[in-house]
Each structure stands twice: as C-alpha cells, then as structure tokens.
Design a protein around this motif. Sequence first.
Motif, PDB file in Angstrom:
ATOM      1  N   PRO A  75       0.606  -1.277  -0.250  1.00  0.00           N
ATOM      2  CA  PRO A  75       0.041  -0.381  -0.250  1.00  0.00           C
ATOM      3  C   PRO A  75       0.675   1.511  -0.435  1.00  0.00           C
ATOM      4  O   PRO A  75       2.518   1.436   0.700  1.00  0.00           O
ATOM      5  CB  PRO A  75      -1.132  -0.140   1.026  1.00  0.00           C
ATOM      6  CG  PRO A  75      -0.552  -1.687   1.779  1.00  0.00           C
ATOM      7  CD  PRO A  75       0.578  -1.935   1.670  1.00  0.00           C
ATOM      8  N   THR A  78       1.680   2.521   4.995  1.00  0.00           N
ATOM      9  CA  THR A  78       0.916   1.623   5.633  1.00  0.00           C
ATOM     10  C   THR A  78       1.854   1.256   7.394  1.00  0.00           C
ATOM     11  O   THR A  78       3.150   1.096   6.434  1.00  0.00           O
ATOM     12  CB  THR A  78       1.113  -0.216   5.339  1.00  0.00           C
ATOM     13  OG1 THR A  78       1.436  -1.505   5.674  1.00  0.00           O
ATOM     14  CG2 THR A  78       2.769  -0.313   4.199  1.00  0.00           C
ATOM     15  N   ARG A 116      -1.937 -11.371  10.011  1.00  0.00           N
ATOM     16  CA  ARG A 116      -1.685  -9.876   8.929  1.00  0.00           C
ATOM     17  C   ARG A 116      -1.706 -10.650   7.439  1.00  0.00           C
ATOM     18  O   ARG A 116      -1.701 -11.420   7.233  1.00  0.00           O
ATOM     19  CB  ARG A 116      -1.070  -8.856   9.199  1.00  0.00           C
ATOM     20  CG  ARG A 116      -0.755  -8.500  10.015  1.00  0.00           C
ATOM     21  CD  ARG A 116       0.220  -6.843  10.746  1.00  0.00           C
ATOM     22  NE  ARG A 116      -0.131  -6.527  12.030  1.00  0.00           N
ATOM     23  CZ  ARG A 116      -0.398  -4.964  12.173  1.00  0.00           C
ATOM     24  NH1 ARG A 116      -0.913  -4.579  10.596  1.00  0.00           N
ATOM     25  NH2 ARG A 116      -1.226  -4.293  12.591  1.00  0.00           N
ATOM     26  N   ARG A 117      -2.356  -9.403   6.420  1.00  0.00           N
ATOM     27  CA  ARG A 117      -2.460 -10.287   5.290  1.00  0.00           C
ATOM     28  C   ARG A 117      -1.267  -9.327   4.085  1.00  0.00           C
ATOM     29  O   ARG A 117       0.109  -8.209   4.761  1.00  0.00           O
ATOM     30  CB  ARG A 117      -3.614  -9.561   4.528  1.00  0.00           C
ATOM     31  CG  ARG A 117      -4.648  -9.828   5.107  1.00  0.00           C
ATOM     32  CD  ARG A 117      -5.856  -9.473   4.219  1.00  0.00           C
ATOM     33  NE  ARG A 117      -6.090  -8.152   3.428  1.00  0.00           N
ATOM     34  CZ  ARG A 117      -6.820  -7.383   2.327  1.00  0.00           C
ATOM     35  NH1 ARG A 117      -7.630  -8.341   1.860  1.00  0.00           N
ATOM     36  NH2 ARG A 117      -6.190  -6.997   2.092  1.00  0.00           N
ATOM     37  N   ASP A 120      -1.552  -6.217   2.769  1.00  0.00           N
ATOM     38  CA  ASP A 120      -1.039  -4.905   3.717  1.00  0.00           C
ATOM     39  C   ASP A 120       0.428  -4.148   3.601  1.00  0.00           C
ATOM     40  O   ASP A 120       0.368  -3.240   4.727  1.00  0.00           O
ATOM     41  CB  ASP A 120      -2.271  -5.213   4.799  1.00  0.00           C
ATOM     42  CG  ASP A 120      -3.162  -5.570   4.571  1.00  0.00           C
ATOM     43  OD1 ASP A 120      -3.859  -4.874   3.255  1.00  0.00           O
ATOM     44  OD2 ASP A 120      -4.423  -6.196   5.261  1.00  0.00           O
ATOM     45  N   CYS A 121       1.352  -5.194   3.818  1.00  0.00           N
ATOM     46  CA  CYS A 121       2.401  -4.881   4.200  1.00  0.00           C
ATOM     47  C   CYS A 121       2.952  -4.683   3.259  1.00  0.00           C
ATOM     48  O   CYS A 121       2.560  -4.313   2.308  1.00  0.00           O
ATOM     49  CB  CYS A 121       3.205  -5.792   4.792  1.00  0.00           C
ATOM     50  SG  CYS A 121       2.755  -6.733   6.073  1.00  0.00           S
TER      51      CYS A 121
END
Length: 230
Positions: A75, A78, A116-117, A120-121
């Motif tokens: 992203p 993040t 977490r996904r 998303d990192c």
Amino acid sequence: MPHPELWSLAQDVRDYLDYMASLGVDWMPRPAQPADNLGALLAPETLDDIRADLGDCRRCKLFEGRNHIVFGEGPAETPLMFVGDGPGLEEDRLGRPFQGEAGGMLTGIIVKGMKRRREDCYLTNLVKCRPPENRDPQPDETGACLPFLHRQIDAVRPRVIVALGRTAAAILLGSNAPMAALRGRVHDLRGIPVIPTYHPQTLVKTPELKRPAWEDIQRAMAILDAPPRN
Ligand code: URA
C-alpha cells in the motif's frame, strides 16, 4: 536570527546528508518535477513519483544483469514495512519482491505469525536489481540505491520497519555489527523503529533460528499494537 525554523531545517538536511555520506551515498536524486512553490516542494512524494524517478535505472552496474527492476510492493501508506537485501532469481524474473522460498517463509511469518495480510505490508529491498549469483550487494550498489529506499520509507511512513538479514539491517542502520549484536532490540532510523531479524532464507536453512526470529517479530507487533504517538 530572522527564521529559526529554516535554520533548523537546514541543519536537519545537513545532518541527513552527513548520515547518507557515512553510508557511502555520494549523490542525491533531484525531484522529477521542479517544484514551483514551497508547498509543492514540501508535499510528500508518492511511491509512483519515486518509481518514475528511478526509471530505467543505470546508476550502478547491477542493471547489466537484470531482467526486471524490483521496486517493491504494498500500500501507499502502511504501518509495517519489510526490507530485504536484494531480489533473487524469481524476483528478477517477475519484478516482485519475496517470491521464492524466502518469500514463502516471509508470507508465513506475516499471515500465520502476525495475523496480517501480506498485501497490507510494504515489501522492498536495499537494492532493486538482482546481484549476480545472489551475492551481497556491494557498497557502490547500496550507495546508489539507498536514497530511493529512504524516499520509499518517507512515502510509506511505516510505524515499524523489519530489516531482514544482516546486510539489510547493517546498511539501513549504518553499522558494521554482526546480526547477533544487531538483533534483540529496537533501533531508530530517523524516528522510525527498526527491528533487525534473520533473513527468511536463513530461517529456511536453519529452522532453529525461528524462535529468536519470532521474538523479533513480536517486538514489531508490540509497536504496531501500541497506541499511536502524537
Ligand atoms: N531475498 C531478499 O532479500 N529479497 C527478495 O525480494 C527475495 C529474497
């Protein structure tokens, strides 16, 4: 002194340039678009701006053997950023970071361990082109690429950076220390906490290091879970 805030900004810039010079960085990129006013100059760069400025990079010799520049992915902003040393065979083939065996291990840490996904990192590397035979990047190569990593960090503004492996940790922190001395505590990179841990490829080869690596990851999770600082 008429403008103390400008004086202080100039000193910060000077400290930053001294710090980068101490890491072997002997040039700084110019913004791709000249700023026509102070507001534009101070506006944060986007990852797209930085990628555009990197262009078809030939700033070091690694361009000679690459198939793809592996800029990084994730992203635009993040809290969690991972930094490895450099792309390997699969990453160079696909143009994406952490694809092969090490990528599978890292994804497991993020998904199973941190809950977490991966998407998303933000994942990136010290150098964006594959060093031949997966050797460690050399000082001229990290020196050429480090300004881009710093700009990525400034754009993404993570709450914590996990540095994967001794090379990434040592170069990012400007240290010559071995991994055993670097890991086990939280470092600071211009106000951002940095957690050095073993490279996922090392964990594939040496599973007994998974336990200390998990302790490092828990340190990162504690920072992510802490209330935001003002
Ligand atoms: N190892 C790294 O350090 N980075 C990658 O992207 C893949 C393997």
